[in-house]
Design a protein around this motif. Structure first.
Motif, PDB file in Angstrom:
ATOM      1  N   GLY A  63      -5.058  -5.999   9.230  1.00  0.00           N
ATOM      2  CA  GLY A  63      -5.139  -4.962   8.213  1.00  0.00           C
ATOM      3  C   GLY A  63      -4.028  -3.941   8.377  1.00  0.00           C
ATOM      4  N   ALA A  74      -0.749  -5.405   7.413  1.00  0.00           N
ATOM      5  CA  ALA A  74      -0.705  -5.637   5.965  1.00  0.00           C
ATOM      6  C   ALA A  74      -0.239  -4.370   5.259  1.00  0.00           C
ATOM      7  CB  ALA A  74      -2.078  -6.065   5.462  1.00  0.00           C
ATOM      8  N   LEU A  75      -0.757  -3.213   5.699  1.00  0.00           N
ATOM      9  CA  LEU A  75      -0.358  -1.943   5.083  1.00  0.00           C
ATOM     10  C   LEU A  75       1.124  -1.670   5.315  1.00  0.00           C
ATOM     11  CD1 LEU A  75      -3.481   0.188   6.093  1.00  0.00           C
ATOM     12  CD2 LEU A  75      -2.861  -0.512   3.782  1.00  0.00           C
ATOM     13  N   LEU A  76       1.587  -1.928   6.553  1.00  0.00           N
ATOM     14  CA  LEU A  76       3.003  -1.685   6.857  1.00  0.00           C
ATOM     15  C   LEU A  76       3.895  -2.669   6.096  1.00  0.00           C
ATOM     16  CD1 LEU A  76       2.972  -0.969  10.722  1.00  0.00           C
ATOM     17  CD2 LEU A  76       2.524   0.569   8.803  1.00  0.00           C
ATOM     18  N   ALA A 133       3.200  -4.254   3.192  1.00  0.00           N
ATOM     19  CA  ALA A 133       3.212  -3.950   1.755  1.00  0.00           C
ATOM     20  C   ALA A 133       4.157  -2.784   1.479  1.00  0.00           C
ATOM     21  CB  ALA A 133       1.795  -3.621   1.279  1.00  0.00           C
ATOM     22  N   HIS A 134       4.109  -1.786   2.354  1.00  0.00           N
ATOM     23  CA  HIS A 134       4.970  -0.624   2.154  1.00  0.00           C
ATOM     24  C   HIS A 134       6.437  -0.995   2.344  1.00  0.00           C
ATOM     25  CE1 HIS A 134       7.212   2.959   3.648  1.00  0.00           C
ATOM     26  NE2 HIS A 134       6.686   3.471   2.557  1.00  0.00           N
ATOM     27  N   ARG A 157       7.795  -2.830  -0.625  1.00  0.00           N
ATOM     28  CA  ARG A 157       8.015  -1.950  -1.779  1.00  0.00           C
ATOM     29  C   ARG A 157       9.229  -1.055  -1.547  1.00  0.00           C
ATOM     30  NH1 ARG A 157       5.892   3.023  -3.091  1.00  0.00           N
ATOM     31  NH2 ARG A 157       4.359   3.049  -1.426  1.00  0.00           N
ATOM     32  N   ALA A 189      -4.886 -10.685   4.621  1.00  0.00           N
ATOM     33  CA  ALA A 189      -4.984  -9.296   4.162  1.00  0.00           C
ATOM     34  C   ALA A 189      -3.703  -9.066   3.369  1.00  0.00           C
ATOM     35  CB  ALA A 189      -5.096  -8.334   5.335  1.00  0.00           C
ATOM     36  N   ASP A 190      -3.813  -9.035   2.067  1.00  0.00           N
ATOM     37  CA  ASP A 190      -2.630  -9.031   1.200  1.00  0.00           C
ATOM     38  C   ASP A 190      -1.622  -7.977   1.653  1.00  0.00           C
ATOM     39  OD1 ASP A 190      -4.922 -10.086   0.078  1.00  0.00           O
ATOM     40  OD2 ASP A 190      -4.212  -9.832  -1.960  1.00  0.00           O
TER      41      ASP A 190
END
Lengths: 398, 422
Positions: free
Chosen positions: A147, A150-152, A154-155, A158, A202-203
């Protein structure tokens, strides 16, 4: 003004050992660490009592620490370190041990890391990983490192325009490197299609972005060059090393690690530049962090990671050899030994004894470590530059 | 025991589907419960429905996650203060593979990393209507099924049907589409409670009544309402409580205990203990009897689909915290009930059933006729209970008097004791 760290004086690293990884094992951390120690003794042709310094890293050694372990294995070191820094432990152990042998506080330091992996180990470790994780991460979906990364990821995608294919290229190249390594848990071919179409975890993270937790151990010895010569041990020289903890606390989300803060110190200490490095052993529990290391260690600028990936092959026989044994993504992550994996592989490459394929004319290797997602980011970073004996170049600072 | 009166026609079928009876009942799982002591400050704020963070009293820095020393200046003087619950979503993921059983059953689970406008970054549970990053969000502290605080992010502006999001259903106890037992509908509070629950969209409200020989002008009118069913229940009679639990216990989603016996008076104003004993029989032992008979079925149905069993509401009194000598024995019985409610909460915690304690000041009813205003109207109390259910609160101090007494209690309980004696 930054104070320059004193250069290392004839500190060498030798006897890379690996207790073969297994997905699950009923053995304890003590078992794996003791086997690593036994392999070190055997590889160096020394007696157990010749080891007068010890550094230990393990997530699953509780309720013991390095202290209890000395009695478990009947060792009486005069220098002892317990290094609970996850994937940065190898670099940190190396730095501590190097200064100890320089100062004469120890003669031969055994640096070992290993972990058990019982069927439910991972969940239990995640649940009690840190106070911040227990208070402010675990109750939010129990994703563990999946998780968080996944956050790192995705950021990062982007912010810097990285694509799934960029990450996939690293994973596929590392798997290619692993195919020649008999100790890798994953050696079958991985195609970019396999990577892109794998099950979502975890996308945007899918199955092949994630390391496989496993049981195992790694170790190496740190000593003065004269000691290694006397023992007739193949060895590599430590040229420079950095570590940093909780770098950039003001960043709202992690897009860089401590390497960015300390890369100048590393290259100043060694008189080298990124272009001199023949291979990189990066900490690779997820490919996004490999990209951050490539950037933060100066191989390209911040945000240029995706472009860098598109320019290189990362295979042992290609351009910019990366994680030449397959890395954790293909070998598995034996808990706190995750960072040792790259270090022992670097020693093997520089002494001409790799587990898999040899990087041609490898003379200078950079090893990087990263550890401890305490809350929303990894806190510990470290890196070291190692040189093949007799062939490492060292420029005088002018 | 009286037979059940004829059931009124069922309430119109709601949009929320109840569980298919042929599918096995899911075990009541709860998310991880363990927290540091500092982090319980979030839970205390969530229980009251407030968004609060630790703030350093020395340098003013907001802290998150909760700490024992200021991250900037190391001062230990960190106080929980209401904070601005707004921020920007920086990144998000959909966790499809949780390790805990609770999350496995509810996967995928949307999680985000938010930069709070007051400084720190926070990992939050994301409402389904939140726009992708970068986007503006509202943050709330909610209690999860384990009863611990969870920081949740809502879209910047309300969206249609946002209360139907699984995250909201999971952290609240809305009566809509649920079946509710009001233990005593004969009192003014009970009547207002039944009406408020019907208005809030309850699927069915069982309106309990004791002492059928005692006339109650509004009871029949209540029974005629659509979605209300009168049921005999005397909380002082163990067999009455058991009989009702045997009949409807397995269907109750929310229990609101309005049964109360209240006779004003100081210790010296009456001889003997008969009145005090009756107060204890209803206010304390009544709650104990209800607990013993209704708890087990509530626990078993705590994960029974979107309209699962969810909450237990106790109407206590703010004088459960500090005795009002003019209602001395009544206050004592409510203090006993409050203490028992804490035990009930601990018992129900592991199954995810929320115990909501309501601490009103004087209620505007016949037993407070000699109490000066402001007094809390039964309708306002009922509204506060519905709102607490819909917002998922745990401790409710409805009305100005209750809030005033609570603030005095928190600031200096000894001073409050003297003030109430005067």
């Amino acid at each position: 003004m930054r104070a320059l760290a004193r250069p290392y004086e004839d500190v060498v690293v030798a006897a890379p050992v690996t207790v073969p990884y297994t997905r699950h094992s009923i053995h304890s951390a003590h078992w794996f660490l003791a086997q690593a120690l036994a392999k070190l003794i055997q590889a160096a042709g020394i007696r157990k009592s010749d080891i007068d310094g010890l550094a230990v890293s393990s997530f699953t050694i509780a309720p013991d620490t390095a202290v209890g372990f000395t009695q478990h294995v009947g060792l009486s070191p005069r220098f002892l370190e317990h290094v609970p820094m996850g994937g940065a432990s190898a670099i940190v152990q190396l730095r501590r041990a190097a200064r100890a042998v320089e100062a004469g506080d120890a003669h031969i330091v055994a640096c070992i890391a290993g972990d058990a992996n019982h069927v439910d180990s991972f969940r239990l470790n995640t649940a009690s990983f840190s106070r911040f994780a227990r208070d402010a991460v675990y109750p939010y979906g129990s994703g563990g490192p999946n998780g968080s990364f996944a956050l790192l990821t995705a950021h990062y995608m982007r912010a810097y325009g990285a694509s799934r294919e960029d990450f996939g290229k690293l994973c596929v190249a590392q798997r290619q490197n692993a195919r020649a390594n008999p100790l890798a848990l994953f050696r079958s071919e991985l195609t970019l299609e396999d990577y892109l179409n794998a099950r979502l975890i975890a996308d945007p993270i899918r199955l092949f972005d994630c390391v496989m937790p496993c049981a195992g151990a790694d170790g190496f010895l740190v000593m003065r060059r004269a000691t290694a010569k006397k023992l007739d041990l193949p060895h590599v020289r430590l040229l420079g090393a950095i570590e940093r903890h909780n770098a950039y606390p003001g960043d709202a989300i992690q897009f860089r690690g401590g390497w960015a803060l300390d890369q100048d110190a590393l290259y100043d200490q060694t008189g080298l530049a990124p272009k001199d490095i023949d291979f990189l052993q990066a900490y690779d529990d997820y490919p996004v962090i490999t990209l951050m290391q490539i950037e933060d260690l100066g191989f390209c600028g911040k945000g240029e990671g995706p472009e860098f990936v598109r320019r290189h092959s990362f295979t042992v026989d290609g351009s910019f050899p990366l994680n030449t044994s397959g890395g954790q993504l293909s070998m598995g992550q034996a808990g706190a030994a995750g960072g040792h994996l790259g270090l022992v592989e670097a020693i093997r490459q520089l002494t001409g004894m790799p587990l898999g394929a040899q990087v041609e004319k490898a003379r200078l290797g950079l090893v990087s470590g990263f550890g401890m997602i305490n809350y929303d980011r990894g806190l510990c970073s470290g890196a070291a530059i190692l040189a093949a004996q007799g062939r490492g170049k060292r420029r005088k600072k002018g | 025991m009286n037979a059940l009166p004829p059931q009124p026609p069922r309430a119109p079928s709601s949009r929320l589907k109840r569980r298919n009876p042929l599918v096995a009942l899911k075990p009541p799982l709860v998310p991880p419960f363990a927290r540091s002591r500092a982090a319980q400050g979030l839970t205390a704020a969530a229980a009251l429905g407030v968004f609060a963070l630790q703030r350093c009293e020395k340098c003013g820095a907001a802290q998150y996650p909760p700490r024992d020393a200021c991250v900037q200046c190391l001062s230990p003087r960190l106080r929980w203060r209401p904070a601005e619950g707004t921020g920007e979503l920086l990144s998000e993921t959909l966790i499809r593979h949780g390790q805990e059983l609770y999350f496995r059953e509810r996967a995928p689970w949307r999680v985000g990393l938010v930069r709070l406008d007051c400084g720190p970054s926070a990992i939050v549970a994301l409402h389904g209507d939140c726009a992708p990053a970068p986007s503006r969000l509202r943050l709330r502290l909610a209690l999860d099924k384990s009863g611990q605080a969870l920081m949740i992010a809502l879209p910047e502006k309300d969206t249609p049907d946002m209360a139907e999001d699984p995250l909201v259903r999971e952290t609240t106890c809305a009566p809509r589409a649920r079946k509710v037992l009001v233990t005593d509908a004969k009192t003014k509070v009970g009547r207002a409670m039944v009406e408020a629950l019907v208005a809030a969209g309850a699927d069915l409200v069982w309106a309990g009544y004791a002492a059928p020989w005692k006339p109650s002008p509004h009871l029949e009118a209540l029974g005629a309402l659509e979605g209300v069913s009168l049921v005999p229940l005397d909380v002082t009679d163990e067999s009455s409580v058991r009989e009702l639990a045997g009949s409807i216990g397995g269907k109750v989603d929310i229990l609101v205990n309005t049964a109360e016996y209240h006779r004003p008076g100081s210790i010296a104003s009456r001889g003997g203990v008969a009145t005090a004993r009756t107060e204890m029989e209803v206010n304390y032992f009544g709650l104990l009897r209800l607990s013993q008979s209704f708890m087990a079925a509530l626990k078993a149905r705590a994960a029974d689909g979107p309209a699962s069993a969810t909450a237990w509401v106790n109407i206590l009194s703010v004088h459960a915290l500090s005795n009002d000598p003019a209602h001395g024995t009544f206050s004592a019985s409510k203090a006993a009930a409050f203490s028992l409610a804490q035990a009930l909460r601990a018992d129900l915690q592991a199954s995810g059933i929320r115990v909501i304690n309501v601490f009103p000041g004087s209620i505007d009813d016949e037993w407070n006729a000699r109490v000066a205003p402001p007094k809390l109207s039964p309708a306002a109390l009922a509204k506060a209970v519905v709102e607490a259910l819909e917002r998922g609160l745990e401790d409710v101090y409805p009305g100005e008097v209750a809030k005033d007494v609570m603030a005095r209690f928190l600031e200096n309980p000894k001073a409050l004791e003297r003030e109430l004696a005067g």
